[in-house]
Design a protein around this motif. Structure first.
Motif, mmCIF file in Angstrom:
data_model
loop_
_atom_site.group_PDB
_atom_site.id
_atom_site.type_symbol
_atom_site.label_atom_id
_atom_site.label_comp_id
_atom_site.label_asym_id
_atom_site.label_seq_id
_atom_site.Cartn_x
_atom_site.Cartn_y
_atom_site.Cartn_z
ATOM 1 N N GLY A 321 0.789 -1.219 0.000
ATOM 2 C CA GLY A 321 0.000 0.000 0.000
ATOM 3 C C GLY A 321 0.817 1.264 0.000
ATOM 4 N N ALA A 322 2.130 1.135 -0.233
ATOM 5 C CA ALA A 322 3.010 2.306 -0.246
ATOM 6 C C ALA A 322 3.728 2.391 -1.589
ATOM 7 C CB ALA A 322 4.031 2.237 0.880
ATOM 8 N N LEU A 323 4.113 3.609 -1.963
ATOM 9 C CA LEU A 323 4.897 3.870 -3.165
ATOM 10 C C LEU A 323 6.303 4.262 -2.741
ATOM 11 C CD1 LEU A 323 5.271 4.428 -6.218
ATOM 12 C CD2 LEU A 323 4.417 6.758 -5.777
ATOM 13 N N VAL A 324 7.302 3.519 -3.231
ATOM 14 C CA VAL A 324 8.710 3.783 -2.897
ATOM 15 C C VAL A 324 9.396 4.323 -4.147
ATOM 16 C CG1 VAL A 324 10.874 2.799 -2.068
ATOM 17 C CG2 VAL A 324 8.688 1.920 -1.204
ATOM 18 N N THR A 325 9.994 5.514 -4.013
ATOM 19 C CA THR A 325 10.655 6.173 -5.134
ATOM 20 C C THR A 325 12.120 6.412 -4.794
ATOM 21 O OG1 THR A 325 8.592 7.303 -5.725
ATOM 22 C CG2 THR A 325 10.632 8.198 -6.650
ATOM 23 N N VAL A 326 13.000 6.119 -5.730
ATOM 24 C CA VAL A 326 14.428 6.440 -5.584
ATOM 25 C C VAL A 326 14.775 7.448 -6.669
ATOM 26 C CG1 VAL A 326 16.789 5.570 -5.567
ATOM 27 C CG2 VAL A 326 14.928 4.136 -4.691
ATOM 28 N N THR A 327 15.368 8.586 -6.273
ATOM 29 C CA THR A 327 15.726 9.618 -7.229
ATOM 30 C C THR A 327 17.172 9.460 -7.672
ATOM 31 O OG1 THR A 327 16.568 11.229 -5.631
ATOM 32 C CG2 THR A 327 14.180 11.160 -5.963
ATOM 33 N N ALA A 328 17.533 10.189 -8.718
ATOM 34 C CA ALA A 328 18.898 10.127 -9.234
ATOM 35 C C ALA A 328 19.909 10.647 -8.214
ATOM 36 C CB ALA A 328 18.999 10.945 -10.526
ATOM 37 N N ALA A 329 19.452 11.488 -7.275
ATOM 38 C CA ALA A 329 20.347 12.045 -6.261
ATOM 39 C C ALA A 329 20.487 11.140 -5.047
ATOM 40 C CB ALA A 329 19.834 13.418 -5.815
ATOM 41 N N GLY A 330 19.876 9.953 -5.088
ATOM 42 C CA GLY A 330 20.008 9.023 -3.980
ATOM 43 C C GLY A 330 19.048 9.267 -2.840
ATOM 44 N N ARG A 331 17.954 9.932 -3.135
ATOM 45 C CA ARG A 331 16.922 10.112 -2.113
ATOM 46 C C ARG A 331 15.900 8.992 -2.255
ATOM 47 N NH1 ARG A 331 14.123 15.489 -2.683
ATOM 48 N NH2 ARG A 331 13.823 15.542 -0.424
ATOM 49 N N VAL A 332 15.437 8.478 -1.124
ATOM 50 C CA VAL A 332 14.371 7.476 -1.105
ATOM 51 C C VAL A 332 13.146 8.132 -0.481
ATOM 52 C CG1 VAL A 332 13.611 5.268 -0.140
ATOM 53 C CG2 VAL A 332 15.950 5.518 -0.992
ATOM 54 N N ILE A 333 12.046 8.096 -1.223
ATOM 55 C CA ILE A 333 10.794 8.729 -0.790
ATOM 56 C C ILE A 333 9.737 7.639 -0.662
ATOM 57 C CG2 ILE A 333 9.057 10.474 -1.332
ATOM 58 C CD1 ILE A 333 11.229 11.737 -3.199
ATOM 59 N N VAL A 334 9.112 7.559 0.512
ATOM 60 C CA VAL A 334 8.083 6.552 0.762
ATOM 61 C C VAL A 334 6.787 7.271 1.105
ATOM 62 C CG1 VAL A 334 7.447 4.485 2.043
ATOM 63 C CG2 VAL A 334 9.867 5.016 1.675
ATOM 64 N N ALA A 335 5.745 7.000 0.339
ATOM 65 C CA ALA A 335 4.445 7.646 0.540
ATOM 66 C C ALA A 335 3.348 6.611 0.347
ATOM 67 C CB ALA A 335 4.264 8.808 -0.444
ATOM 68 N N ARG A 336 2.175 6.930 0.823
ATOM 69 C CA ARG A 336 1.045 6.036 0.603
ATOM 70 C C ARG A 336 0.768 5.917 -0.892
ATOM 71 N NH1 ARG A 336 -3.308 3.970 3.518
ATOM 72 N NH2 ARG A 336 -2.567 4.978 5.427
ATOM 73 N N GLU A 337 0.491 4.724 -1.349
ATOM 74 C CA GLU A 337 0.215 4.498 -2.763
ATOM 75 C C GLU A 337 -1.048 5.254 -3.166
ATOM 76 O OE1 GLU A 337 -0.520 0.742 -5.859
ATOM 77 O OE2 GLU A 337 -0.514 0.424 -3.686
ATOM 78 N N PRO A 338 -0.992 6.033 -4.251
ATOM 79 C CA PRO A 338 -2.188 6.765 -4.681
ATOM 80 C C PRO A 338 -3.279 5.800 -5.120
ATOM 81 C CG PRO A 338 -0.452 6.913 -6.337
ATOM 82 C CD PRO A 338 0.164 6.262 -5.148
ATOM 83 N N PRO A 339 -4.531 6.199 -4.991
ATOM 84 C CA PRO A 339 -5.629 5.309 -5.409
ATOM 85 C C PRO A 339 -5.561 5.026 -6.899
ATOM 86 C CG PRO A 339 -6.446 7.524 -4.933
ATOM 87 C CD PRO A 339 -5.027 7.482 -4.474
ATOM 88 N N ARG A 340 -5.877 3.827 -7.264
ATOM 89 C CA ARG A 340 -5.855 3.442 -8.672
ATOM 90 C C ARG A 340 -7.038 4.078 -9.387
ATOM 91 N NH1 ARG A 340 -2.253 -0.746 -9.424
ATOM 92 N NH2 ARG A 340 -1.573 -1.799 -7.501
ATOM 93 N N GLN A 341 -6.755 4.562 -10.611
ATOM 94 C CA GLN A 341 -7.818 5.138 -11.424
ATOM 95 C C GLN A 341 -8.583 4.016 -12.138
ATOM 96 O OE1 GLN A 341 -8.669 8.337 -11.486
ATOM 97 N NE2 GLN A 341 -7.012 8.803 -10.029
ATOM 98 N N PRO A 342 -9.918 4.103 -12.130
ATOM 99 C CA PRO A 342 -10.671 3.074 -12.839
ATOM 100 C C PRO A 342 -10.356 3.088 -14.335
ATOM 101 C CG PRO A 342 -12.104 4.919 -12.209
ATOM 102 C CD PRO A 342 -10.790 5.132 -11.524
ATOM 103 N N ALA A 343 -10.312 1.916 -14.920
ATOM 104 C CA ALA A 343 -9.997 1.818 -16.340
ATOM 105 C C ALA A 343 -11.070 2.522 -17.179
ATOM 106 C CB ALA A 343 -9.903 0.352 -16.743
ATOM 107 N N ARG A 344 -10.607 3.241 -18.183
ATOM 108 C CA ARG A 344 -11.542 3.956 -19.060
ATOM 109 C C ARG A 344 -12.167 2.990 -20.056
ATOM 110 N NH1 ARG A 344 -9.233 9.753 -21.097
ATOM 111 N NH2 ARG A 344 -9.627 10.913 -19.173
ATOM 112 N N ARG A 345 -13.452 3.204 -20.274
ATOM 113 C CA ARG A 345 -14.138 2.399 -21.281
ATOM 114 C C ARG A 345 -14.106 3.138 -22.608
ATOM 115 N NH1 ARG A 345 -19.961 0.668 -19.443
ATOM 116 N NH2 ARG A 345 -19.780 -0.247 -21.523
ATOM 117 N N SER A 346 -13.836 2.406 -23.628
ATOM 118 C CA SER A 346 -13.881 3.014 -24.977
ATOM 119 C C SER A 346 -15.137 2.551 -25.665
ATOM 120 C CB SER A 346 -12.640 2.582 -25.764
ATOM 121 O OG SER A 346 -12.555 1.191 -25.836
ATOM 122 N N ASP A 347 -15.982 3.503 -25.978
ATOM 123 C CA ASP A 347 -17.262 3.159 -26.639
ATOM 124 C C ASP A 347 -17.048 3.054 -28.148
ATOM 125 O OD1 ASP A 347 -18.541 3.218 -24.215
ATOM 126 O OD2 ASP A 347 -18.873 5.385 -24.327
#
Length: 347
Positions: A321-347
């Motif tokens: 349930g978390a999003l882990v990001t590593v940047t080019a500068a060597g920073r590690v960022i841990v945040a709550r995973e954003p809610p998933r967007q519902p899949a778009r329907r193509s008519d």
């Protein structure tokens, strides 16, 4: 009967009970989880004797959970209420209502039991729930985790005190053999019930329980398995301190609430297990309601993070349930995973 076997099957003496229970964390009121079996009846009898010794003893309540899985359960819980009354204790029957799962029944029943007990404890103003887990329970837990491929730290077994459903769970009898609890119940005149599910080989814990005598013949008895659990718990405590030191040394101030940021450039010089333990702790901090992942997933995450740091990133990976990001500068960022967007329907 050899002296050692006789001692292992003897009722708990007053000094034993005083030593076991007087060291419990301080609470004004305790709920005793009593199923009616020999273990929990022995626990109830021990607490009643502790109360009768006088001194500063917390208020005691008894709760029995009727899971609604066996016709005899209602009568067994009624027997617990009567037995508690005979010891001068009040008891309440808690019922697991609703449908029951077709698979994973034992785990679902365990979750329901702790939820009902925690709700009841809060309702009566108790600060903790006491359960009758004993030496053989600890040994079975170690074997179950070993069979499931747990890492070394998973073999630490059960703790004497933990948190579940927002409530303290106390296990003062983890070093007491099952036979001594049963004998303590018998000495108090209690007649425990026999739950046939405790002998059903369809359950993993039962099959492992049936293996314990053969393992004991080879020297791997319940006490040695419990000693192993205790030693590993000490190792875990040391590793937790290492991870906390790494947290203190590398955590940076974050301007985004609920987000944890590290300067991880020094992580490559630390043992892999320190990084893994720190990431596990931060995942619990950021997403406490996230699913608990298997060890392999945590190991893979720690390895991916360290590789990204070494190679200059970037990395974006989700876990628990978390999003882990590593940047080019060597920073590690841990945040709550954003809610998933519902899949778009193509008519």
């Amino acid at each position: 009967m050899p002296a050692a076997e006789a001692e292992a099957a003897a009722p708990l003496a007053d000094d034993d009970i005083r030593d076991l229970l007087s060291s419990l964390p301080s609470h004004d009121h305790l709920v005793l989880a009593v199923s009616g079996g020999p273990d929990s009846c022995g626990m109830m009898a021990a607490f009643a004797r502790w109360r009768d010794m006088g001194g500063a003893v917390p208020a005691l309540s008894v709760a029995c959970v009727d899971h609604g899985l066996r016709p005899a359960a209602a009568a067994e819980c009624a027997g617990v209420v009567a037995a508690a009354a005979g010891l001068g204790l009040t008891a309440q029957i808690l019922r697991w209502e609703g449908g029951k799962p077709a698979s994973g029944l034992q785990e679902a029943a365990r979750e329901a039991r702790y939820r009902l007990l925690a709700d009841h404890a809060r309702a009566v103003g108790a600060g903790a729930i006491v359960v009758a887990h004993h030496l053989e329970d600890q040994a079975e837990t170690v074997l179950m985790r070993l069979a499931r491929g747990s890492g070394p730290l998973g073999l630490k077994g059960m703790a004497t005190a933990s948190r579940r459903e927002g409530m303290d769970i106390l296990r003062p009898f983890l070093w007491v053999p099952k036979a001594r609890l049963a004998a303590t119940a018998g000495a108090a005149g209690l007649v425990p019930v026999d739950d046939p599910s405790n002998r059903d080989p369809g359950f993993t814990r039962v099959r492992l329980r049936q293996m314990l005598p053969a393992l004991a013949d080879e020297g791997l008895d319940a006490e040695r398995l419990a000693i192993l659990a205790g030693r590993i718990r000490m190792i875990e405590d040391a590793l937790a301190r290492h991870a906390a030191d790494l947290d203190t040394a590398s955590r940076q101030q974050s301007v985004v609430p609920g987000t944890v940021v590290f300067d991880a450039t020094g992580w490559l010089d630390r043992p892999f297990i320190d990084v893994q333990q720190l990431l596990a702790a931060v995942l619990r901090e950021v997403a406490p309601d996230g699913a608990r992942e298997r060890l392999e997933a945590l190991e893979a995450l720690a390895g991916a993070v360290l590789m990204a740091i070494a190679e200059g990133g970037p990395l974006r990976q989700t876990l628990q349930g978390a999003l882990v990001t590593v940047t080019a500068a060597g920073r590690v960022i841990v945040a709550r995973e954003p809610p998933r967007q519902p899949a778009r329907r193509s008519d």
